[in-house]
Design a protein around this motif. Structure first.
Motif, PDB file in Angstrom:
ATOM      1  N   VAL A  72       2.874   8.809  11.827  1.00 32.04           N
ATOM      2  CA  VAL A  72       1.761   7.994  12.299  1.00 32.04           C
ATOM      3  C   VAL A  72       2.199   6.547  12.408  1.00 32.04           C
ATOM      4  O   VAL A  72       2.930   6.027  11.551  1.00 32.04           O
ATOM      5  CB  VAL A  72       0.534   8.160  11.366  1.00 32.04           C
ATOM      6  N   GLU A  73       1.788   5.890  13.478  1.00 32.03           N
ATOM      7  CA  GLU A  73       2.141   4.488  13.694  1.00 32.03           C
ATOM      8  C   GLU A  73       1.345   3.583  12.755  1.00 32.03           C
ATOM      9  O   GLU A  73       1.904   2.710  12.096  1.00 32.03           O
ATOM     10  CB  GLU A  73       1.857   4.099  15.145  1.00 32.03           C
ATOM     11  N   LYS A  74       0.042   3.793  12.692  1.00 35.52           N
ATOM     12  CA  LYS A  74      -0.833   2.964  11.858  1.00 35.52           C
ATOM     13  C   LYS A  74      -2.034   3.802  11.436  1.00 35.52           C
ATOM     14  O   LYS A  74      -2.573   4.558  12.253  1.00 35.52           O
ATOM     15  CB  LYS A  74      -1.299   1.732  12.644  1.00 35.52           C
ATOM     16  N   PHE A  75      -2.427   3.688  10.200  1.00 34.71           N
ATOM     17  CA  PHE A  75      -3.555   4.477   9.714  1.00 34.71           C
ATOM     18  C   PHE A  75      -4.370   3.665   8.723  1.00 34.71           C
ATOM     19  O   PHE A  75      -3.925   2.652   8.185  1.00 34.71           O
ATOM     20  CB  PHE A  75      -3.061   5.770   9.038  1.00 34.71           C
ATOM     21  N   SER A  76      -5.570   4.146   8.446  1.00 37.14           N
ATOM     22  CA  SER A  76      -6.371   3.617   7.338  1.00 37.14           C
ATOM     23  C   SER A  76      -6.736   4.780   6.433  1.00 37.14           C
ATOM     24  O   SER A  76      -6.867   5.920   6.867  1.00 37.14           O
ATOM     25  CB  SER A  76      -7.623   2.902   7.849  1.00 37.14           C
ATOM     26  N   GLY A  77      -6.905   4.463   5.151  1.00 35.97           N
ATOM     27  CA  GLY A  77      -7.268   5.473   4.169  1.00 35.97           C
ATOM     28  C   GLY A  77      -6.158   5.722   3.169  1.00 35.97           C
ATOM     29  O   GLY A  77      -5.169   6.372   3.491  1.00 35.97           O
ATOM     30  N   LEU A  78      -6.315   5.185   1.952  1.00 35.40           N
ATOM     31  CA  LEU A  78      -5.316   5.376   0.891  1.00 35.40           C
ATOM     32  C   LEU A  78      -5.879   6.246  -0.239  1.00 35.40           C
ATOM     33  O   LEU A  78      -5.366   6.219  -1.352  1.00 35.40           O
ATOM     34  CB  LEU A  78      -4.879   4.022   0.317  1.00 35.40           C
ATOM     35  N   GLN A  79      -6.910   7.029   0.053  1.00 36.56           N
ATOM     36  CA  GLN A  79      -7.577   7.767  -1.024  1.00 36.56           C
ATOM     37  C   GLN A  79      -6.697   8.850  -1.632  1.00 36.56           C
ATOM     38  O   GLN A  79      -6.937   9.289  -2.756  1.00 36.56           O
ATOM     39  CB  GLN A  79      -8.894   8.367  -0.514  1.00 36.56           C
ATOM     40  N   PHE A  80      -5.630   9.267  -0.926  1.00 39.23           N
ATOM     41  CA  PHE A  80      -4.692  10.268  -1.457  1.00 39.23           C
ATOM     42  C   PHE A  80      -3.332   9.941  -0.854  1.00 39.23           C
ATOM     43  O   PHE A  80      -3.007  10.370   0.248  1.00 39.23           O
ATOM     44  CB  PHE A  80      -5.139  11.678  -1.062  1.00 39.23           C
TER      45      PHE A  80
ATOM     46  N   LYS B 153      -1.324  -2.986   5.428  1.00 40.03           N
ATOM     47  CA  LYS B 153      -0.136  -3.674   4.928  1.00 40.03           C
ATOM     48  C   LYS B 153       0.996  -2.684   4.697  1.00 40.03           C
ATOM     49  O   LYS B 153       2.143  -2.926   5.093  1.00 40.03           O
ATOM     50  CB  LYS B 153      -0.457  -4.434   3.643  1.00 40.03           C
ATOM     51  N   MET B 154       0.692  -1.554   4.035  1.00 40.25           N
ATOM     52  CA  MET B 154       1.736  -0.541   3.821  1.00 40.25           C
ATOM     53  C   MET B 154       2.297  -0.044   5.143  1.00 40.25           C
ATOM     54  O   MET B 154       3.509   0.142   5.283  1.00 40.25           O
ATOM     55  CB  MET B 154       1.181   0.623   3.002  1.00 40.25           C
ATOM     56  N   CYS B 155       1.420   0.165   6.123  1.00 39.38           N
ATOM     57  CA  CYS B 155       1.877   0.608   7.445  1.00 39.38           C
ATOM     58  C   CYS B 155       2.876  -0.372   8.043  1.00 39.38           C
ATOM     59  O   CYS B 155       3.857   0.028   8.684  1.00 39.38           O
ATOM     60  CB  CYS B 155       0.694   0.761   8.394  1.00 39.38           C
ATOM     61  N   SER B 156       2.601  -1.662   7.847  1.00 39.49           N
ATOM     62  CA  SER B 156       3.452  -2.687   8.458  1.00 39.49           C
ATOM     63  C   SER B 156       4.824  -2.771   7.808  1.00 39.49           C
ATOM     64  O   SER B 156       5.752  -3.349   8.376  1.00 39.49           O
ATOM     65  CB  SER B 156       2.772  -4.055   8.375  1.00 39.49           C
ATOM     66  N   LEU B 157       4.975  -2.187   6.620  1.00 39.58           N
ATOM     67  CA  LEU B 157       6.222  -2.318   5.865  1.00 39.58           C
ATOM     68  C   LEU B 157       7.216  -1.195   6.133  1.00 39.58           C
ATOM     69  O   LEU B 157       8.360  -1.271   5.681  1.00 39.58           O
ATOM     70  CB  LEU B 157       5.916  -2.355   4.361  1.00 39.58           C
ATOM     71  N   THR B 158       6.802  -0.151   6.846  1.00 35.40           N
ATOM     72  CA  THR B 158       7.707   0.981   7.063  1.00 35.40           C
ATOM     73  C   THR B 158       7.371   1.729   8.341  1.00 35.40           C
ATOM     74  O   THR B 158       6.209   1.772   8.763  1.00 35.40           O
ATOM     75  CB  THR B 158       7.636   1.973   5.885  1.00 35.40           C
ATOM     76  N   ASP B 159       8.394   2.321   8.944  1.00 35.45           N
ATOM     77  CA  ASP B 159       8.196   3.255  10.057  1.00 35.45           C
ATOM     78  C   ASP B 159       8.176   4.694   9.559  1.00 35.45           C
ATOM     79  O   ASP B 159       7.887   5.610  10.335  1.00 35.45           O
ATOM     80  CB  ASP B 159       9.312   3.107  11.102  1.00 35.45           C
ATOM     81  N   HIS B 160       8.457   4.907   8.269  1.00 38.04           N
ATOM     82  CA  HIS B 160       8.586   6.264   7.715  1.00 38.04           C
ATOM     83  C   HIS B 160       7.297   6.651   6.984  1.00 38.04           C
ATOM     84  O   HIS B 160       7.254   6.738   5.764  1.00 38.04           O
ATOM     85  CB  HIS B 160       9.803   6.335   6.795  1.00 38.04           C
ATOM     86  N   LYS B 161       6.237   6.868   7.763  1.00 40.91           N
ATOM     87  CA  LYS B 161       4.918   7.179   7.199  1.00 40.91           C
ATOM     88  C   LYS B 161       4.358   8.411   7.904  1.00 40.91           C
ATOM     89  O   LYS B 161       4.448   8.530   9.133  1.00 40.91           O
ATOM     90  CB  LYS B 161       3.975   5.985   7.335  1.00 40.91           C
ATOM     91  N   PHE B 162       3.773   9.306   7.123  1.00 40.44           N
ATOM     92  CA  PHE B 162       3.353  10.604   7.631  1.00 40.44           C
ATOM     93  C   PHE B 162       2.007  10.990   7.020  1.00 40.44           C
ATOM     94  O   PHE B 162       1.619  10.488   5.966  1.00 40.44           O
ATOM     95  CB  PHE B 162       4.386  11.680   7.277  1.00 40.44           C
TER      96      PHE B 162
END
Length: 432
Positions: free
Chosen positions: A123-131, A156-165
């Motif tokens: 995912v490029e950018k997301f919201s929701g850190l509940q899990f 902020k976390m999204c902006s710090l990495t391209d390795h997010k799923f």
């Protein structure tokens, strides 16, 4: 999978939120794969800063050195019917193999995505850190990041990495308590539930779009053909501003592939309607001339260094084979993009009209579309079209006007290009 594996799990809960505490304990009851610890958040007047500071505290002070990853939950996390232990651990294993920094169980919003396995999506950018599963190699990026009152922890976390799923179907959503400690805009009953519903529908839609274009995946490209030497594409320039007429004429000088016609814009007291009426006028002319494909430009169009006749015609032919309604030479922004060929993206909403290639099959849909006084042409075209694409690298950008009519800065164009570069890179690595 080692059935004895246990995930260190940190649940952030304010002591006075007893309704949430009761809820979250119930969610993790009998789930022995989680070693649950309740964490009182570090207090701050701004909820987002409190959440970020608490996450840093957990990572710095509470995590055991031997843990390769940990799970941080907010106290409104709720397991869905798709959750089971094996499903989670299987996806964690895949995420680890893909060098993941973040893995989330469900998202309340997202922009672009790429399917990397049956149930795992980049995912490029997301919201929701509940899990949220955070892998150890990402800890330092969080420690070192600046965070101020304008930031949100998920973005902020999204902006710090391209390795997010994220995992799909979602294994986690947020229970709707009618209020939010970290996100004030969600302080209304039903808001969070609707966000996850919309997000789920968006993933399903993008899966369908991706599947559609995979059926028509093209090879490396159309080879050059001698017949291309005689191609002339009907090209209509809407003369919205007389002072830009010489600029647009220079753009097409020496380019015999364009049959250039400068069309005076329709007049209306509302400027946005002028553009839409002018587009309709050109479509009527194209139908009368029996054109199969046309180009519509506004006078702010400029060719980029990536433009060549071959590159343009190749994309026109290939996009037609992929059932395109219209194809843009460049855009100034987007919400969601999916790579569908080596040099094209599907875009959910195209925000530019300076260089549009429109196919015959889309003509009548434009003419039959109802419109009103606040019509915005690019948004209405996006709404009418299913198969809308942009050429990449861009062959067209919008010139800088240097006055109050300048709609987009070079910074915005560069940001758009940077986003597409990342998506294209990820697709080349992970794309299914």
């Amino acid at each position: 999978m080692d059935v004895l594996q246990i995930i260190p799990t940190y649940i952030i809960n304010l002591k006075d939120r007893k309704d949430r505490k009761k809820h979250i304990f119930k969610e993790f009851a009998l789930k022995n794969e989680f070693n649950v610890k309740m964490i009182e958040p570090i207090k701050h007047g701004i909820g987002a800063i409190s959440l970020w500071t608490t996450v840093k505290f957990i990572l710095q002070d509470l995590v055991d050195d031997k843990d390769n990853y940990i799970l941080i939950c907010e106290d409104d996390h709720k397991f869905t019917h798709s959750y089971n232990m094996k499903f989670l651990f299987d996806n964690i294993k895949i995420a680890e193999s893909l060098n993941a920094d973040l893995l989330v169980g469900g998202v309340s919003s997202l922009t672009s995505l790429i399917q990397v396995s049956k149930n795992l999506y980049w995912v490029e950018k997301f919201s929701g850190l509940q899990f949220t599963i955070i892998f150890r190699k990402f800890f330092n990026h969080i420690f070192e990041a600046d965070f101020d009152q304008t930031d949100a922890a998920d973005y902020k976390m999204c902006s710090l990495t391209d390795h997010k799923f994220f995992i799909y179907p979602f294994i986690s959503i947020q229970k709707d308590f009618g209020y939010s400690d970290a996100t004030p805009k969600n302080n209304s009953k039903g808001c969070v539930k609707n966000l996850f519903k919309q997000s789920n529908e968006k993933v399903k839609l993008l899966k369908e779009v991706s599947s559609f274009y995979k059926k028509y995946k093209l090879e490396i490209g159309v080879t050059n053909d001698k017949s291309w030497d005689n191609i002339m594409i009907p090209t209509y320039v809407i003369n919205l501003r007389a002072d830009l007429k010489s600029h647009i004429q220079k753009q097409f000088e020496g380019r015999s592939e364009f049959d250039l016609m400068i069309i005076e814009s329709c007049k209306h007291k509302i400027k946005t309607i002028e553009l839409w009426l002018s587009i309709r006028k050109i479509i009527e002319m194209a139908i009368k001339n029996k054109d199969d494909v046309i180009i519509i430009c506004d006078p702010t169009h400029e060719f980029t260094s990536h433009y060549t006749k071959r590159f343009l015609i190749q994309n026109i032919i290939e996009a037609h084979e992929q059932y395109a309604d219209y194809l843009c030479g460049g855009i100034n922004g987007f919400e969601t993009a999916l790579p569908i060929a080596n040099s094209r993206f599907w875009i959910n909403q195209i925000l530019s009209t300076q260089f549009m290639i429109i196919y015959k099959k889309f003509f009548k849909r434009i003419l039959n579309a109802p419109f009103h006084d606040d019509v915005i042409s690019n948004l209405l075209l996006s709404e009418l079209a299913t198969n809308k694409m942009v050429i990449y690298p861009f062959i067209s950008i919008q010139m800088r006007l240097g006055d109050s009519n300048q709609r987009f800065s070079n910074d915005k164009i560069m940001k758009t290009i940077e986003r597409l570069e990342v998506i294209q890179k990820i697709y080349s690595i992970f794309g299914q």
